[in-house]
Design a protein around this motif. Structure first.
Motif, PDB file in Angstrom:
ATOM      1  N   LEU A   1       0.831  -1.205   0.000  1.00 17.07           N
ATOM      2  CA  LEU A   1       0.000   0.000   0.000  1.00 17.07           C
ATOM      3  C   LEU A   1       0.864   1.253   0.000  1.00 17.07           C
ATOM      4  CD1 LEU A   1      -2.816   1.235   0.104  1.00 17.07           C
ATOM      5  CD2 LEU A   1      -2.739   1.038   2.602  1.00 17.07           C
ATOM      6  N   ARG A   2       1.852   1.290   0.877  1.00 14.29           N
ATOM      7  CA  ARG A   2       2.726   2.464   0.952  1.00 14.29           C
ATOM      8  C   ARG A   2       3.535   2.627  -0.336  1.00 14.29           C
ATOM      9  NH1 ARG A   2       5.560   1.250   5.242  1.00 14.29           N
ATOM     10  NH2 ARG A   2       7.463   0.552   4.207  1.00 14.29           N
ATOM     11  N   GLU A   3       4.045   1.535  -0.866  1.00 11.24           N
ATOM     12  CA  GLU A   3       4.843   1.616  -2.092  1.00 11.24           C
ATOM     13  C   GLU A   3       3.992   2.056  -3.280  1.00 11.24           C
ATOM     14  OE1 GLU A   3       7.830   1.717  -2.259  1.00 11.24           O
ATOM     15  OE2 GLU A   3       8.862   0.332  -0.927  1.00 11.24           O
ATOM     16  N   ALA A   4       2.732   1.601  -3.330  1.00  9.27           N
ATOM     17  CA  ALA A   4       1.851   1.994  -4.427  1.00  9.27           C
ATOM     18  C   ALA A   4       1.638   3.501  -4.431  1.00  9.27           C
ATOM     19  CB  ALA A   4       0.514   1.264  -4.317  1.00  9.27           C
ATOM     20  N   VAL A   5       1.348   4.064  -3.269  1.00  6.46           N
ATOM     21  CA  VAL A   5       1.130   5.511  -3.180  1.00  6.46           C
ATOM     22  C   VAL A   5       2.423   6.264  -3.475  1.00  6.46           C
ATOM     23  CG1 VAL A   5       0.487   7.387  -1.626  1.00  6.46           C
ATOM     24  CG2 VAL A   5      -0.766   5.227  -1.550  1.00  6.46           C
ATOM     25  N   ARG A   6       3.522   5.747  -2.990  1.00  5.96           N
ATOM     26  CA  ARG A   6       4.815   6.417  -3.140  1.00  5.96           C
ATOM     27  C   ARG A   6       5.285   6.460  -4.589  1.00  5.96           C
ATOM     28  NH1 ARG A   6      10.047   4.817   0.606  1.00  5.96           N
ATOM     29  NH2 ARG A   6      11.456   6.468  -0.099  1.00  5.96           N
ATOM     30  N   VAL A   7       5.023   5.407  -5.340  1.00  4.18           N
ATOM     31  CA  VAL A   7       5.532   5.311  -6.707  1.00  4.18           C
ATOM     32  C   VAL A   7       4.504   5.775  -7.733  1.00  4.18           C
ATOM     33  CG1 VAL A   7       6.322   3.701  -8.502  1.00  4.18           C
ATOM     34  CG2 VAL A   7       7.165   3.489  -6.145  1.00  4.18           C
ATOM     35  N   PHE A   8       3.284   5.248  -7.645  1.00  3.60           N
ATOM     36  CA  PHE A   8       2.297   5.536  -8.682  1.00  3.60           C
ATOM     37  C   PHE A   8       1.664   6.914  -8.539  1.00  3.60           C
ATOM     38  CE2 PHE A   8       2.304   0.838  -8.599  1.00  3.60           C
ATOM     39  CZ  PHE A   8       2.625   0.608  -9.924  1.00  3.60           C
ATOM     40  N   GLY A   9       1.526   7.409  -7.303  1.00  2.80           N
ATOM     41  CA  GLY A   9       0.931   8.730  -7.117  1.00  2.80           C
ATOM     42  C   GLY A   9       1.674   9.832  -7.861  1.00  2.80           C
ATOM     43  N   PRO A  10       2.981  10.011  -7.597  1.00  2.00           N
ATOM     44  CA  PRO A  10       3.733  11.036  -8.342  1.00  2.00           C
ATOM     45  C   PRO A  10       3.761  10.789  -9.845  1.00  2.00           C
ATOM     46  CG  PRO A  10       4.941  10.356  -6.384  1.00  2.00           C
ATOM     47  CD  PRO A  10       3.786   9.419  -6.529  1.00  2.00           C
ATOM     48  N   THR A  11       3.751   9.519 -10.246  1.00  5.76           N
ATOM     49  CA  THR A  11       3.756   9.212 -11.677  1.00  5.76           C
ATOM     50  C   THR A  11       2.513   9.767 -12.354  1.00  5.76           C
ATOM     51  OG1 THR A  11       5.064   7.198 -11.351  1.00  5.76           O
ATOM     52  CG2 THR A  11       3.795   7.358 -13.390  1.00  5.76           C
ATOM     53  N   LEU A  12       1.363   9.602 -11.729  1.00  7.62           N
ATOM     54  CA  LEU A  12       0.119  10.087 -12.329  1.00  7.62           C
ATOM     55  C   LEU A  12       0.080  11.610 -12.373  1.00  7.62           C
ATOM     56  CD1 LEU A  12      -2.357   7.561 -10.661  1.00  7.62           C
ATOM     57  CD2 LEU A  12      -1.710   7.655 -13.070  1.00  7.62           C
ATOM     58  N   VAL A  13       0.598  12.258 -11.339  1.00  5.74           N
ATOM     59  CA  VAL A  13       0.659  13.728 -11.345  1.00  5.74           C
ATOM     60  C   VAL A  13       1.570  14.206 -12.470  1.00  5.74           C
ATOM     61  CG1 VAL A  13       1.387  15.756 -10.044  1.00  5.74           C
ATOM     62  CG2 VAL A  13       0.141  13.910  -8.880  1.00  5.74           C
ATOM     63  N   LEU A  14       2.737  13.570 -12.612  1.00  2.63           N
ATOM     64  CA  LEU A  14       3.672  13.942 -13.664  1.00  2.63           C
ATOM     65  C   LEU A  14       3.082  13.678 -15.039  1.00  2.63           C
ATOM     66  CD1 LEU A  14       6.493  14.889 -14.521  1.00  2.63           C
ATOM     67  CD2 LEU A  14       7.252  12.514 -14.341  1.00  2.63           C
TER      68      LEU A  14
END
Length: 476
Positions: free
Chosen positions: A374-387
């Motif tokens: 859960l933490r890794e998903a938010v950490r990696v995919f969250g910024p990717t979607l914003v970018l």
């Protein structure tokens, strides 16, 4: 599928018992029957995806692509229960076949509960989204969501049979579900266009759920049993869900940035890229268990093993992307008349398959090996979607849908960096190996981008779809 669970038998529906008793199909009991069958049916499903643009103009195809993404999202409404089944049934079956069977029934009931809840919640949201965006019809949105949810419910017994190694049952249902995405979808398109396609998917998913998913369990679930399952499965769902959103969000962003015809052209290229990623992911499903086993047997060499795997996969994907650069525009003009203006965007989206394909190859391993999905998903995919949203907006301002495609390639590299970080934090990749893997991807993608830019800039209008490139737009 483990032989340890051969003694576990989950209940079969009346139709499934009848088919086995009267028709036989005993060859489906062999594990290789599914492997061969799914390859054939998956190829047919991919061929169907490639045929669709020949039946729809770009505006209609844009709507079709967005609705197809809604269908995929709704099909994940089990909130990770299918992944939970693999874990729980294996543990229970190793010690108590009766406990495994009881757990399987509880999971099936939970799938029905989540399915009913998803229809109630997601359908009005999808309809409201359709009204607000104007990109697809509200009725089509409702059809896509309900079809996806029913597909999830229909898949529930399939995942349970897989987890308990009931090979015959698993192979038959999985192949039937894959087949429902081919001929019925095409027939619906031919008869009723986009609406007919999703009506056909709803009909097939509903029939499969009624025939094989024990609809008597639809009202037999209990909230105190369902909630702990959802809590246990949620981290797995979030990780998988983020990955799905990461590879499909570009359609929604394009819908906000582009006119309807330009959205259809971009979605055409994005769908071709997704076909490639689907093939990579399907092959990875066979490959990654072997890698996990090799890492378990030699933990001291797992960094070199994973780094070597990433390097080989990257080189193969780069060779494929390089080959696609000069042939994309001529093939589009030959096979998909009316979509020639998608050539520039499609080339850049093909290049995005280099980093995204490498991610697709090892992302199942990342889910298994990380202790905090859960933490890794938010950490990696969250910024990717914003970018991705920011880069596509900038790319659209500079070069239209071709600029959006280039943004997808650049963001794919960012996602690869994040995935390498997951393996580094899990102690699988050494810092040096992670840096080398990222550098390899960056160099290969940079060389491919240079080759694509030179080709598109120097190609005659007729070689790129009778339009100037790299903008890839006929109009805005």
């Amino acid at each position: 599928m483990s032989a340890d669970l051969d003694c576990v038998e989950l209940p079969r529906s009346a139709l499934l018992r009848s088919v086995r008793r009267h028709i036989g199909l005993s060859f489906l009991s062999h594990p290789s029957a599914y492997a061969v069958g799914v390859c054939v049916v998956s190829l047919l499903s991919m061929a169907t995806t490639l045929i669709v643009p020949r039946l729809l103009d770009p505006v209609a195809f844009g709507s079709f692509a967005l609705l197809g993404t809604l269908f995929q999202y709704a099909a994940r409404a089990d909130l990770g229960l299918s992944q939970l089944a693999d874990r729980d049934l294996a543990r229970a079956g190793a010690t108590d076949a009766g406990a495994a069977a009881a757990r399987g029934i509880a999971l099936l009931r939970a799938s029905w509960a989540l399915g009913l809840l998803a229809i109630v919640i997601l359908t009005p949201l999808a309809v409201a989204g359709a009204v607000a965006s104007g990109r697809f019809a509200p009725g089509d949105a409702a059809l896509a969501v309900v079809a996806g949810v029913l597909g999830m419910v229909a898949h529930a017994p399939t995942s349970l049979y897989r987890a308990t190694s009931q090979h015959w049952d698993f192979a038959l249902l999985a192949l039937l579900q894959q087949a429902s995405l081919t001929a019925p979808r095409l027939a619906g398109l031919l008869i009723g266009g986009v609406t007919g396609c999703f009506a056909a998917l709803l009909l097939c998913s509903g029939l499969l759920a009624l025939a094989f998913a024990h609809p008597g369990h639809a009202l037999a679930w209990r909230l105190p049993v369902v909630l702990p399952m959802v809590r246990a499965a949620l981290p797995l769902f979030v990780f998988n869900g983020f990955w799905l959103v990461a590879v499909t969000a570009n359609r929604w962003i394009a819908a906000l940035l582009s006119a309807p015809d330009q959205l259809g052209l971009f979605a055409f290229g994005a769908n071709l890229a997704l076909v490639g990623l689907t093939i990579v992911g399907a092959v990875a499903q066979v490959r990654y268990p072997k890698l996990l086993g090799a890492m378990a047997r030699a933990p001291e060499g797992r960094s070199d093993l994973l780094a070597g795997e990433l390097r080989r996969v990257s080189l193969v994907l780069a060779a494929g992307a390089l080959a696609a650069i000069p042939v994309t525009a001529p093939l589009i003009a030959l096979l998909f008349p009316g979509y020639e203006a998608a050539a520039g965007a499609t080339v850049w989206l093909a290049l995005a398959c280099l980093p995204l394909g490498a991610v697709a190859w090892v992302v199942p391993m990342a889910l298994v090996l990380t202790d905090a999905p859960l933490r890794e998903a938010v950490r990696v995919f969250g910024p990717t979607l914003v970018l991705l949203a920011a880069a596509m907006t900038a790319g659209d301002a500079l070069a239209g849908i071709a600029g959006q495609g280039l943004a997808c390639a650049a963001t794919g590299l960012f996602l690869f960096v994040g995935l390498a970080g997951i393996f580094r934090r899990a102690g699988i990749l050494s810092p040096q190996a992670a840096r080398r893997a990222v550098a390899t991807q960056a160099v290969l993608l940079g060389l491919l981008a240079l080759a694509a830019a030179l080709w598109l800039h120097g190609a005659a209008p007729g070689a790129t779809g009778s339009i100037p490139v790299p903008s890839g737009e006929a109009s805005r």
